[in-house]
Design a protein around this motif. Sequence first.
Motif, PDB file in Angstrom:
ATOM      1  N   ALA A 274       0.830  -1.209   0.000  1.00  0.00           N
ATOM      2  CA  ALA A 274       0.000   0.000   0.000  1.00  0.00           C
ATOM      3  C   ALA A 274       0.866   1.261   0.000  1.00  0.00           C
ATOM      4  O   ALA A 274       0.525   2.244  -0.665  1.00  0.00           O
ATOM      5  CB  ALA A 274      -0.935  -0.015   1.209  1.00  0.00           C
ATOM      6  N   PHE A 275       1.962   1.246   0.734  1.00  0.00           N
ATOM      7  CA  PHE A 275       2.859   2.408   0.724  1.00  0.00           C
ATOM      8  C   PHE A 275       3.405   2.645  -0.690  1.00  0.00           C
ATOM      9  O   PHE A 275       3.506   3.778  -1.137  1.00  0.00           O
ATOM     10  CB  PHE A 275       4.008   2.216   1.728  1.00  0.00           C
ATOM     11  CG  PHE A 275       3.717   2.786   3.095  1.00  0.00           C
ATOM     12  CD1 PHE A 275       2.704   2.263   3.890  1.00  0.00           C
ATOM     13  CD2 PHE A 275       4.459   3.842   3.592  1.00  0.00           C
ATOM     14  CE1 PHE A 275       2.433   2.792   5.150  1.00  0.00           C
ATOM     15  CE2 PHE A 275       4.192   4.378   4.842  1.00  0.00           C
ATOM     16  CZ  PHE A 275       3.182   3.855   5.625  1.00  0.00           C
TER      17      PHE A 275
ATOM     18  N   TYR B 246       2.187  13.221   4.886  1.00  0.00           N
ATOM     19  CA  TYR B 246       1.302  12.431   5.749  1.00  0.00           C
ATOM     20  C   TYR B 246       0.020  11.975   5.067  1.00  0.00           C
ATOM     21  O   TYR B 246      -0.500  10.913   5.388  1.00  0.00           O
ATOM     22  CB  TYR B 246       0.973  13.215   7.020  1.00  0.00           C
ATOM     23  CG  TYR B 246       2.162  13.368   7.936  1.00  0.00           C
ATOM     24  CD1 TYR B 246       2.560  12.339   8.762  1.00  0.00           C
ATOM     25  CD2 TYR B 246       2.893  14.538   7.948  1.00  0.00           C
ATOM     26  CE1 TYR B 246       3.661  12.465   9.589  1.00  0.00           C
ATOM     27  CE2 TYR B 246       3.991  14.680   8.772  1.00  0.00           C
ATOM     28  CZ  TYR B 246       4.374  13.639   9.593  1.00  0.00           C
ATOM     29  OH  TYR B 246       5.467  13.767  10.404  1.00  0.00           O
ATOM     30  N   GLN B 247      -0.520  12.753   4.133  1.00  0.00           N
ATOM     31  CA  GLN B 247      -1.783  12.347   3.512  1.00  0.00           C
ATOM     32  C   GLN B 247      -1.627  11.036   2.754  1.00  0.00           C
ATOM     33  O   GLN B 247      -2.494  10.171   2.817  1.00  0.00           O
ATOM     34  CB  GLN B 247      -2.303  13.449   2.599  1.00  0.00           C
ATOM     35  CG  GLN B 247      -2.779  14.654   3.420  1.00  0.00           C
ATOM     36  CD  GLN B 247      -3.493  15.686   2.599  1.00  0.00           C
ATOM     37  OE1 GLN B 247      -3.616  15.564   1.393  1.00  0.00           O
ATOM     38  NE2 GLN B 247      -3.977  16.719   3.260  1.00  0.00           N
TER      39      GLN B 247
ATOM     40  N   ALA C  53      -3.375   7.484   3.645  1.00  0.00           N
ATOM     41  CA  ALA C  53      -4.107   6.743   2.600  1.00  0.00           C
ATOM     42  C   ALA C  53      -3.573   5.323   2.477  1.00  0.00           C
ATOM     43  O   ALA C  53      -4.346   4.375   2.277  1.00  0.00           O
ATOM     44  CB  ALA C  53      -3.992   7.486   1.264  1.00  0.00           C
ATOM     45  N   ALA C  54      -2.270   5.157   2.608  1.00  0.00           N
ATOM     46  CA  ALA C  54      -1.680   3.814   2.526  1.00  0.00           C
ATOM     47  C   ALA C  54      -2.120   2.945   3.697  1.00  0.00           C
ATOM     48  O   ALA C  54      -2.431   1.762   3.512  1.00  0.00           O
ATOM     49  CB  ALA C  54      -0.151   3.916   2.485  1.00  0.00           C
TER      50      ALA C  54
ATOM     51  N   SER D  60      -5.397  -1.448   5.625  1.00  0.00           N
ATOM     52  CA  SER D  60      -6.439  -1.897   6.557  1.00  0.00           C
ATOM     53  C   SER D  60      -7.548  -2.618   5.796  1.00  0.00           C
ATOM     54  O   SER D  60      -7.957  -3.717   6.172  1.00  0.00           O
ATOM     55  CB  SER D  60      -7.005  -0.692   7.314  1.00  0.00           C
ATOM     56  OG  SER D  60      -8.187  -1.051   7.997  1.00  0.00           O
ATOM     57  N   LYS D  61      -8.006  -1.990   4.731  1.00  0.00           N
ATOM     58  CA  LYS D  61      -9.090  -2.579   3.932  1.00  0.00           C
ATOM     59  C   LYS D  61      -8.660  -3.930   3.352  1.00  0.00           C
ATOM     60  O   LYS D  61      -9.406  -4.915   3.425  1.00  0.00           O
ATOM     61  CB  LYS D  61      -9.485  -1.612   2.804  1.00  0.00           C
ATOM     62  CG  LYS D  61     -10.632  -2.093   1.968  1.00  0.00           C
ATOM     63  CD  LYS D  61     -11.015  -1.057   0.923  1.00  0.00           C
ATOM     64  CE  LYS D  61     -12.172  -1.615   0.090  1.00  0.00           C
ATOM     65  NZ  LYS D  61     -12.472  -0.751  -1.048  1.00  0.00           N
TER      66      LYS D  61
END
Length: 165
Positions: free
Chosen positions: A92-93, A141-142, A146-147, A152-153
């Motif tokens: 995700a990152f 940070y945004q 988001a990552a 999480s999802k």
Amino acid sequence: MALVELALTVNGKQTTVRVEEDKNLLYLIREVLGLKGTKEGCGEGDCGACTVLLDGKAVNSCLVLAVQAEGKELVTIEGLGSPENLHPLQQAFVEEGAIQCGFCTPGMILSAKALLDSNPEPSLEEIRLGISGNLCRCTGYQKIIAAVQKASKIMVESAARKEGE
């Protein structure tokens, strides 16, 4: 300074090392174990660049004596995934562009992992609080948040699929 023998689990592997009793966990990780993914930032616990998981809890390895890791489970960024099979947080990152200069990324990911392990579906505020001990000098940070939301999802959906099998 006297050398002390420590037995601990490092990234899933039982390990025995010898380290000077006054050295911190960051020294053990980088200089004794040779795991360079954990970064040294401020050396005072203010930036979170050296965050690792010790018995599942995020800690600033610059503030923990190496001898305090005796008998514990240590997870560094090298223990999360592999280049061929990234952990969902690492993936995700990458996908969200949350890796800018990359210096804070290992600590940020491990703080996020500790958060998601204890709270799989955190709110935006809980994510902000969960990574509040980690500074990003690139001010991104945004994308980091988001990552964490994306990971999480993915992790919640993966867990639900496994329960359905």
